[in-house]
Design a protein around this motif. Structure first.
Motif, PDB file in Angstrom:
ATOM      1  N   UNK A  94       0.829  -1.208   0.000  1.00 26.29           N
ATOM      2  CA  UNK A  94       0.000   0.000   0.000  1.00 26.29           C
ATOM      3  C   UNK A  94       0.862   1.255   0.000  1.00 26.29           C
ATOM      4  N   UNK A  95       1.897   1.275   0.831  1.00 22.33           N
ATOM      5  CA  UNK A  95       2.768   2.444   0.919  1.00 22.33           C
ATOM      6  C   UNK A  95       3.543   2.632  -0.380  1.00 22.33           C
ATOM      7  N   UNK A  96       4.016   1.528  -0.976  1.00 19.93           N
ATOM      8  CA  UNK A  96       4.714   1.628  -2.265  1.00 19.93           C
ATOM      9  C   UNK A  96       3.799   2.250  -3.312  1.00 19.93           C
ATOM     10  N   UNK A  97       2.541   1.814  -3.356  1.00 19.81           N
ATOM     11  CA  UNK A  97       1.609   2.344  -4.357  1.00 19.81           C
ATOM     12  C   UNK A  97       1.376   3.832  -4.136  1.00 19.81           C
ATOM     13  N   UNK A  98       1.277   4.262  -2.892  1.00 22.74           N
ATOM     14  CA  UNK A  98       1.053   5.686  -2.604  1.00 22.74           C
ATOM     15  C   UNK A  98       2.287   6.509  -2.942  1.00 22.74           C
ATOM     16  N   UNK A  99       3.457   5.990  -2.594  1.00 22.26           N
ATOM     17  CA  UNK A  99       4.687   6.738  -2.878  1.00 22.26           C
ATOM     18  C   UNK A  99       4.986   6.769  -4.369  1.00 22.26           C
ATOM     19  N   UNK A 100       4.640   5.721  -5.088  1.00 21.93           N
ATOM     20  CA  UNK A 100       4.847   5.706  -6.538  1.00 21.93           C
ATOM     21  C   UNK A 100       3.985   6.745  -7.235  1.00 21.93           C
ATOM     22  N   UNK A 101       2.776   6.979  -6.710  1.00 18.35           N
ATOM     23  CA  UNK A 101       1.905   7.986  -7.308  1.00 18.35           C
ATOM     24  C   UNK A 101       2.502   9.382  -7.172  1.00 18.35           C
ATOM     25  N   UNK A 102       3.303   9.578  -6.119  1.00 18.52           N
ATOM     26  CA  UNK A 102       3.902  10.872  -5.871  1.00 18.52           C
ATOM     27  C   UNK A 102       5.256  11.037  -6.554  1.00 18.52           C
ATOM     28  N   UNK A 103       5.813   9.936  -7.064  1.00 23.21           N
ATOM     29  CA  UNK A 103       7.154   9.968  -7.652  1.00 23.21           C
ATOM     30  C   UNK A 103       7.063   9.828  -9.162  1.00 23.21           C
ATOM     31  N   UNK A 104       7.504  10.833  -9.872  1.00 21.87           N
ATOM     32  CA  UNK A 104       7.475  10.799 -11.332  1.00 21.87           C
ATOM     33  C   UNK A 104       8.904  10.762 -11.861  1.00 21.87           C
ATOM     34  N   UNK A 105       9.173   9.836 -12.742  1.00 20.99           N
ATOM     35  CA  UNK A 105      10.500   9.695 -13.310  1.00 20.99           C
ATOM     36  C   UNK A 105      10.405   9.748 -14.839  1.00 20.99           C
ATOM     37  N   UNK A 106      11.382  10.341 -15.488  1.00 21.77           N
ATOM     38  CA  UNK A 106      11.467  10.248 -16.949  1.00 21.77           C
ATOM     39  C   UNK A 106      12.214   8.960 -17.283  1.00 21.77           C
ATOM     40  N   UNK A 107      11.641   8.156 -18.166  1.00 18.93           N
ATOM     41  CA  UNK A 107      12.210   6.841 -18.475  1.00 18.93           C
ATOM     42  C   UNK A 107      13.403   6.968 -19.411  1.00 18.93           C
ATOM     43  N   UNK A 108      14.484   6.272 -19.066  1.00 17.91           N
ATOM     44  CA  UNK A 108      15.654   6.222 -19.943  1.00 17.91           C
ATOM     45  C   UNK A 108      15.437   5.217 -21.069  1.00 17.91           C
ATOM     46  N   UNK A 109      14.523   4.270 -20.852  1.00 20.78           N
ATOM     47  CA  UNK A 109      14.340   3.174 -21.796  1.00 20.78           C
ATOM     48  C   UNK A 109      12.918   3.198 -22.353  1.00 20.78           C
ATOM     49  N   UNK A 110      12.676   2.495 -23.469  1.00 22.84           N
ATOM     50  CA  UNK A 110      11.341   2.510 -24.083  1.00 22.84           C
ATOM     51  C   UNK A 110      10.227   2.060 -23.142  1.00 22.84           C
ATOM     52  N   UNK A 111      10.528   1.128 -22.231  1.00 19.96           N
ATOM     53  CA  UNK A 111       9.557   0.663 -21.245  1.00 19.96           C
ATOM     54  C   UNK A 111      10.231   0.610 -19.876  1.00 19.96           C
ATOM     55  N   UNK A 112       9.442   0.723 -18.795  1.00 15.36           N
ATOM     56  CA  UNK A 112      10.043   0.646 -17.463  1.00 15.36           C
ATOM     57  C   UNK A 112      10.661  -0.729 -17.213  1.00 15.36           C
ATOM     58  N   UNK A 113      11.730  -0.745 -16.434  1.00 19.02           N
ATOM     59  CA  UNK A 113      12.421  -1.996 -16.115  1.00 19.02           C
ATOM     60  C   UNK A 113      11.898  -2.575 -14.815  1.00 19.02           C
ATOM     61  N   UNK A 114      11.989  -3.897 -14.713  1.00 22.14           N
ATOM     62  CA  UNK A 114      11.593  -4.621 -13.505  1.00 22.14           C
ATOM     63  C   UNK A 114      12.741  -5.574 -13.179  1.00 22.14           C
ATOM     64  N   UNK A 115      13.636  -5.139 -12.316  1.00 19.47           N
ATOM     65  CA  UNK A 115      14.823  -5.916 -11.976  1.00 19.47           C
ATOM     66  C   UNK A 115      14.470  -6.893 -10.852  1.00 19.47           C
ATOM     67  N   UNK A 116      14.707  -8.177 -11.081  1.00 22.75           N
ATOM     68  CA  UNK A 116      14.340  -9.209 -10.109  1.00 22.75           C
ATOM     69  C   UNK A 116      15.587  -9.886  -9.580  1.00 22.75           C
ATOM     70  N   UNK A 117      15.679  -9.969  -8.256  1.00 22.38           N
ATOM     71  CA  UNK A 117      16.798 -10.662  -7.608  1.00 22.38           C
ATOM     72  C   UNK A 117      16.379 -10.996  -6.183  1.00 22.38           C
ATOM     73  N   UNK A 118      17.233 -11.699  -5.449  1.00 23.23           N
ATOM     74  CA  UNK A 118      16.901 -12.076  -4.070  1.00 23.23           C
ATOM     75  C   UNK A 118      18.073 -11.778  -3.149  1.00 23.23           C
ATOM     76  N   UNK A 119      17.759 -11.621  -1.870  1.00 22.13           N
ATOM     77  CA  UNK A 119      18.783 -11.473  -0.845  1.00 22.13           C
ATOM     78  C   UNK A 119      18.453 -12.428   0.296  1.00 22.13           C
ATOM     79  N   UNK A 120      19.475 -12.971   0.928  1.00 19.40           N
ATOM     80  CA  UNK A 120      19.296 -13.957   1.991  1.00 19.40           C
ATOM     81  C   UNK A 120      19.785 -13.392   3.314  1.00 19.40           C
ATOM     82  N   UNK A 121      18.995 -13.602   4.358  1.00 21.35           N
ATOM     83  CA  UNK A 121      19.384 -13.223   5.723  1.00 21.35           C
ATOM     84  C   UNK A 121      19.577 -14.514   6.507  1.00 21.35           C
ATOM     85  N   UNK A 122      20.771 -14.734   7.033  1.00 22.68           N
ATOM     86  CA  UNK A 122      21.079 -15.994   7.705  1.00 22.68           C
ATOM     87  C   UNK A 122      21.375 -15.785   9.191  1.00 22.68           C
TER      88      UNK A 122
END
Length: 377
Positions: A94-122
């Motif tokens: 919910x907070x991400x959706x609200x903050x994204x509405x307030x944040x406007x970026x000019x795209x460097x690429x033809x479409x927005x990127x979605x970078x996927x990765x993981x981090x582990x906490x041990x």
């Protein structure tokens, strides 16, 4: 402005008690406590992340200095254990959706990127017996879809540490964005399926993948380009070969290593494809940041709810800090990096222009959304 309580206060203005109540009802949780409420648990974990508290006991000792009620550490420990972590996860979304509405970026690429990765906490294996990892360690993973344009996570999936990245990554796809992933997510059958599903992607290939029937693509040559090759081909051996022809771009990174990526983007230049893949490092920077500055490696509890409540709250703290930085940056002409902003903010050494810009940004938000922003100075 009280730097110790800014993020809990900001979250209180961004998310109402009614919204938290609706989330709790949606997951079937009823908050019956009057001494330590769900809202106070959220504030506890936000403060624990920001100020790097060491444990529930430490938080109980210093909590009243940060505006929390007086409580025994066992109270917050019990609360963290009983509150379904899906509440904190939905609150993050919910907070991400609200903050994204307030944040406007000019795209460097033809479409927005979605970078996927993981981090582990041990931690030690006896701390989390439900989350075995390797050897004497237990661990949990957070699989993240990250937006380089907004510098915010877009989606998060939690698993135990032994869960492989590839299958979980399929839960984080989005046909409106270009999926950018490392070798751990590479699988020939998956690439063919992405083409059929119209999921755009730029994924690094494993080094041992065979290339069948290569056909070079016409492109303008440039002496300054890092691109070494650009062609289409089928991937894999005769026993396991892609049914589709895929585009392969080989480029040289800053360390002189050849990087092979596969993509279904045919209308972008090879240099653009290389730039897209190199945006994958933004999620690595994000992981390092939250681990270094938001106390993520120090897990307080031992149950799933306690662990994931703490981790999702740390992500909420990051999103709020990033939102505060982005909104303030628009109000000032004085250059300041995000990391410098955070360090100066918590040390009380923000430049006067940034203090004024922060006040202006918060006032502007209050005017637009009709939410009172007192407690900010």
């Amino acid at each position: 402005m009280n730097k110790h309580t800014t993020l809990p206060n900001l979250m209180q203005k961004l998310v109402s008690d009614e919204e938290i109540q609706r989330i709790a009802e949606a997951v079937g949780y009823r908050d019956s406590s009057r001494t330590f409420t769900l809202r106070e648990l959220i504030h506890f974990f936000l403060l624990a992340a920001m100020h790097q508290w060491k444990s529930f006991r430490h938080g109980a000792d210093v909590g009243p200095l940060y505006g929390l009620p007086r409580f025994h550490y066992s109270t917050v420990s019990k609360k963290a254990k009983e509150v379904p972590y899906d509440i904190m996860k939905r609150l993050l979304a919910l907070i991400i959706s609200k903050c994204n509405r307030q944040t406007r970026r000019s795209l460097r690429f033809p479409k927005p990127l979605r970078v996927v990765d993981s981090t582990t906490v041990t931690v030690g294996k006896n701390r989390l017996p439900w989350a075995p990892y390797h050897g004497e360690r237990a661990g949990v993973k957070l699989h993240v879809a990250y937006s380089p344009e907004s510098s915010l996570p877009a989606d998060v999936v939690e698993t135990i540490g032994l869960r492989h990245d590839g299958p979980v990554g399929e839960q984080l796809t989005n046909a409106q964005q270009v999926l950018v992933e490392d070798r751990a997510y590479f699988k020939i059958e998956r690439l063919d399926r992405f083409v059929e599903q119209h999921q755009l992607f730029v994924i690094r290939m494993k080094d041992n993948i065979e290339l069948h029937q290569k056909k070079s693509l016409k492109r303008l040559s440039s002496t300054s380009s890092s691109v070494q090759a650009d062609f289409t081909c089928q991937l894999g051996t005769k026993q396991c070969r892609s049914t589709k022809r895929h585009r392969v771009v080989i480029f040289r990174d800053a360390n002189g290593r050849d990087i092979r990526v596969v993509t279904n983007l045919f209308h972008a230049s090879a240099e653009t494809i290389a730039d897209m893949y190199q945006q994958r490092w933004t999620v690595e920077v994000f992981f390092r940041w939250v681990k270094q500055y938001l106390n993520v490696p120090t897990l307080f509890g031992t149950t799933e709810n306690a662990v994931y409540n703490q981790l999702f709250a740390a992500f909420i703290a990051y999103v709020l800090l990033r939102w505060l930085y982005d909104q303030t940056k628009k109000q000032t002409n004085v250059s300041l990096s995000f990391i410098s902003f955070v360090r100066r903010f918590f040390s009380g050494q923000l430049p006067l222009d940034w203090k004024s810009g922060m006040a202006a940004a918060l006032f502007e938000y209050a005017q637009i959304y009709g939410r009172r922003m007192y407690n900010f100075g």
